[in-house]
Scaffold this active site. Sequence first.
Site, PDB file in Angstrom:
ATOM      1  N   GLY A  46       0.821  -1.201   0.000  1.00  0.00           N
ATOM      2  CA  GLY A  46       0.000   0.000   0.000  1.00  0.00           C
ATOM      3  C   GLY A  46       0.857   1.255   0.000  1.00  0.00           C
ATOM      4  O   GLY A  46       1.705   1.432   0.882  1.00  0.00           O
ATOM      5  N   ASN A  69      -2.373  -7.541  12.393  1.00  0.00           N
ATOM      6  CA  ASN A  69      -1.314  -6.601  12.050  1.00  0.00           C
ATOM      7  C   ASN A  69      -1.815  -5.176  12.174  1.00  0.00           C
ATOM      8  O   ASN A  69      -2.976  -4.880  11.905  1.00  0.00           O
ATOM      9  CB  ASN A  69      -0.767  -6.876  10.645  1.00  0.00           C
ATOM     10  N   GLY A  72       0.437  -0.191   9.692  1.00  0.00           N
ATOM     11  CA  GLY A  72       0.194   1.237   9.497  1.00  0.00           C
ATOM     12  C   GLY A  72       0.684   1.792   8.176  1.00  0.00           C
ATOM     13  O   GLY A  72       1.114   2.948   8.106  1.00  0.00           O
ATOM     14  N   LEU A  73       0.635   0.957   7.129  1.00  0.00           N
ATOM     15  CA  LEU A  73       0.975   1.404   5.772  1.00  0.00           C
ATOM     16  C   LEU A  73       2.393   1.965   5.661  1.00  0.00           C
ATOM     17  O   LEU A  73       2.622   2.972   4.990  1.00  0.00           O
ATOM     18  CB  LEU A  73      -0.036   2.446   5.271  1.00  0.00           C
ATOM     19  N   CYS A 129      -8.772   3.152   4.853  1.00  0.00           N
ATOM     20  CA  CYS A 129      -7.965   4.125   5.597  1.00  0.00           C
ATOM     21  C   CYS A 129      -8.862   5.153   6.283  1.00  0.00           C
ATOM     22  O   CYS A 129      -9.926   5.506   5.779  1.00  0.00           O
ATOM     23  CB  CYS A 129      -7.014   4.849   4.651  1.00  0.00           C
ATOM     24  N   LYS A 164     -10.813  -1.749  -3.052  1.00  0.00           N
ATOM     25  CA  LYS A 164     -10.678  -2.791  -2.033  1.00  0.00           C
ATOM     26  C   LYS A 164     -11.606  -2.480  -0.869  1.00  0.00           C
ATOM     27  O   LYS A 164     -11.481  -1.438  -0.216  1.00  0.00           O
ATOM     28  CB  LYS A 164      -9.222  -2.876  -1.561  1.00  0.00           C
ATOM     29  N   ILE A 190     -12.023  -9.666   0.934  1.00  0.00           N
ATOM     30  CA  ILE A 190     -12.199  -8.672   1.966  1.00  0.00           C
ATOM     31  C   ILE A 190     -10.851  -8.178   2.465  1.00  0.00           C
ATOM     32  O   ILE A 190      -9.875  -8.930   2.476  1.00  0.00           O
ATOM     33  CB  ILE A 190     -13.021  -9.211   3.158  1.00  0.00           C
ATOM     34  N   ASN A 191     -10.827  -6.913   2.898  1.00  0.00           N
ATOM     35  CA  ASN A 191      -9.697  -6.438   3.664  1.00  0.00           C
ATOM     36  C   ASN A 191      -9.801  -7.064   5.059  1.00  0.00           C
ATOM     37  O   ASN A 191     -10.726  -7.811   5.344  1.00  0.00           O
ATOM     38  CB  ASN A 191      -9.710  -4.909   3.727  1.00  0.00           C
ATOM     39  N   GLY A 242      -8.871 -13.252   1.632  1.00  0.00           N
ATOM     40  CA  GLY A 242      -9.242 -13.425   3.027  1.00  0.00           C
ATOM     41  C   GLY A 242      -9.101 -14.884   3.417  1.00  0.00           C
ATOM     42  O   GLY A 242     -10.032 -15.669   3.269  1.00  0.00           O
TER      43      GLY A 242
END
Length: 303
Positions: A46, A69, A72-73, A129, A164, A190-191, A242
């Site tokens: 990301g 997790n 945090g990108l 986000c 997404k 899915i995220n 997923g």
Amino acid sequence: MADLRVNIAGVTLKNPVIPASGAFGFGREYEVLYPLSKLGGIATKGTTLNRKDGNPPPRIAETPSGMLNSVGLQNPGIDHFIREELPHLKACDTAVIANVAGATVEDCVEIARRLESTEVDMIELNISCPNVKQGGAAFGVHCESAAGITEAVRKATTKPLMVKLSPNVTDITEIARAVEAAGADAVSLINTLLGMRIDIKTRRPILKNNVGGMSGPAVFPIAVRMVWQVANAVKIPVVGMGGVTTWKDAVEMMMAGAVAVQMGAAIFQNPFAPLEVIDGLDRYCDENGIDKVSDLTGAVQPW
């Protein structure tokens, strides 16, 4: 051998297996193990407008049949990606899906503009986000904000746009319909699901961020259900993810309605998992007289 090619919004992949964003970095760590050309595509780490160092550790925690997790990108920013990572990825002979994220609509629009003149094959817009202008709620949890950011990014690029989706919503089909109407060419889901672990000795959350995204085999049945629901709610392609760990999972996800699958947590345990899934899909098709793997998409027959 079966024809393993699939098409997502006009982009042809040589097979339907894609390492998911965040699980594969930019591919450099894995190409010492096998050629990245064997993969259908790569969803990149990301990427945000500017460099991000991510959340403070600890930011990974194990769970039964999965992991949490809160990385945090962490990423080097879009300009570094375009200059240093994209040329290398394009030389690997696989589809490059640029996963992008931002805390504002304007950030995401600017990223899309910078990618417009590049050789990126597709943009995957992460709408999980937090929207800093709206009190921190994720873009993807409300139809209006999901549609708004999708429409804005759609106007900024002619690249195929995949959105997404977050599972942390009341009805994911409403969000899917909203982004479809706003111009999305495909959706991926899915995220991660929001979760938490607590250290009973210290009485503190294991993650410094307190909560994190849960992925891994434990979420697979939820992902299959949501993919099936969304595939029956929209006309655009659905990419499923997923908890996909084995080729059997990939078959199941495709039967639910996915045109392709992404793999994340499984790669941490077994970096060769994507290749094993590709080989398994090939064998399954041959053993069952299936000429094209794309024929599996939506093949489920509900009672």
